[in-house]
Design a protein around this motif. Structure first.
Motif, PDB file in Angstrom:
ATOM      1  N   LEU A 148      -7.713   7.331   7.381  1.00 46.92           N
ATOM      2  CA  LEU A 148      -7.129   6.818   6.144  1.00 46.92           C
ATOM      3  C   LEU A 148      -7.124   7.948   5.117  1.00 46.92           C
ATOM      4  O   LEU A 148      -8.170   8.360   4.617  1.00 46.92           O
ATOM      5  N   ILE A 149      -5.946   8.434   4.843  1.00 47.85           N
ATOM      6  CA  ILE A 149      -5.808   9.595   3.954  1.00 47.85           C
ATOM      7  C   ILE A 149      -5.098   9.157   2.685  1.00 47.85           C
ATOM      8  O   ILE A 149      -3.996   8.604   2.734  1.00 47.85           O
ATOM      9  N   PRO A 150      -5.702   9.437   1.509  1.00 49.45           N
ATOM     10  CA  PRO A 150      -5.047   9.091   0.245  1.00 49.45           C
ATOM     11  C   PRO A 150      -3.742   9.862   0.077  1.00 49.45           C
ATOM     12  O   PRO A 150      -3.683  11.062   0.308  1.00 49.45           O
ATOM     13  N   THR A 151      -2.684   9.140  -0.259  1.00 54.44           N
ATOM     14  CA  THR A 151      -1.368   9.739  -0.508  1.00 54.44           C
ATOM     15  C   THR A 151      -0.828   9.202  -1.810  1.00 54.44           C
ATOM     16  O   THR A 151      -1.371   8.258  -2.395  1.00 54.44           O
ATOM     17  N   ASP A 152       0.257   9.802  -2.251  1.00 52.84           N
ATOM     18  CA  ASP A 152       0.901   9.351  -3.486  1.00 52.84           C
ATOM     19  C   ASP A 152       1.855   8.202  -3.175  1.00 52.84           C
ATOM     20  O   ASP A 152       3.070   8.370  -3.084  1.00 52.84           O
TER      21      ASP A 152
END
Length: 305
Positions: free
Chosen positions: A190-194
């Motif tokens: 789970l990677i934070p993205t815009d």
């Protein structure tokens, strides 16, 4: 003399030729005797036919209806054939319905894979039900607790970091303070993205409010709003409202209907307070010890820049 003898002999022969027939009374008696002799074989034949049919009926009942046959029937040859046929038909009407033997269905018990730690949220029955809903790709793999609030602290950033220990499908489980358990299958890491969604149509959301999990798979062609990771929140589903939303502190959340999964509200109420959060990874047996060791290491809380 000879002439006299000739005339007497002729008279005797004439008397014999003209003798009257036997009296009618004797002929009537003879006819009656003939009738009697003819009727006796018929009566005997009728008796034996009736006796044979009656015993054939008893034999039929003895073979077909052994429980209904309480005793040996008495032969009554005086009964009419119609009465015997009616009794025979009545016996057929009493024939019980014979149920066809249904094929025996052998249900094999599901053997759940090894689990690294006891879950505070998933009971055995709930885990078994969710296991059958997992894609075949991850069934049979061991369950490793990659993240939990009771072990790693309350932090969304730590959850993101721990999800990188094992890429692939992972099960996110959330429990609120009212006793509801819900969550979803997500694609790790789970990677934070815009505000860019990630994941595939293998994902789903579920709720376990009634003790029996209800799984909502992605609706075909609705959208691809599977998982949205941000520094400020984590959300599953989309298209109007989120199916599941957690804030950055993992203290509060909400749930509503989403177009992605076609689900109803997963919690008892739309807004809820978080009690526990767990993230489970499905690991190959050859990597189990290694990933388990890494998952149990404590780390400092990381803030995403």
């Amino acid at each position: 003399m000879s002439k006299h003898i000739y005339m007497r002999s002729k008279a005797v022969h004439s008397v014999q030729r003209s003798a009257p027939p036997p009296p009618l009374q004797d002929e009537s008696k003879r006819n009656q005797l003939d009738c009697v002799t003819e009727e006796k074989p018929k009566e005997k034949e009728s008796f034996f036919l009736s006796w044979y049919k009656h015993h054939l009926k008893n034999f039929f009942h003895a073979v077909k209806f052994p429980k209904e046959r309480k005793g040996t029937s008495v032969v009554n040859p005086d009964n009419d054939d119609d009465d015997e046929e009616n009794e025979y038909d009545a016996g057929l009407e009493k024939k019980p319905m014979q149920n066809k033997e249904e094929p025996t269905i052998v249900v094999q018990a599901i053997t759940l894979p090894e689990i690294s730690d006891p879950s505070l949220l998933l009971k055995e029955q709930a885990r078994r039900s969710l296991y059958t809903s997992l894609p075949a790709l991850v069934q049979g793999r061991k369950w490793v607790l990659l993240y939990s609030t009771w072990r790693h602290g309350i932090s969304l950033s730590t959850l993101y970091r721990k999800s990188q220990l094992w890429p692939g499908l992972s099960l996110l489980v959330v429990g609120d303070k009212r006793g509801s358990v819900f969550g979803g299958l997500v694609e790790a890491p789970l990677i934070p993205t815009d505000y860019k969604y990630q994941g595939t149509n293998n994902t789903f959301v579920f709720t376990d409010k009634s003790g029996q999990p209800t799984v909502y798979h992605s609706t075909a062609g609705a959208n691809r709003f599977y998982t949205l990771c941000s520094k400020d929140f984590l959300a599953l589903g989309g298209g109007g409202r989120f199916a599941l939303y957690l804030d950055s502190e993992l203290l509060h959340g909400s749930s509503a209907c989403s177009e992605t999964y076609g689900n109803s509200c997963l919690a008892n109420s739309q807004d809820f307070d978080v009690k526990e959060v767990e993230l489970w990874g499905f690991v190959y047996g050859s990597k189990y010890d290694e990933v388990l060791s890494l998952s149990r290491k404590t780390e400092t809380i990381c803030r995403w820049s």
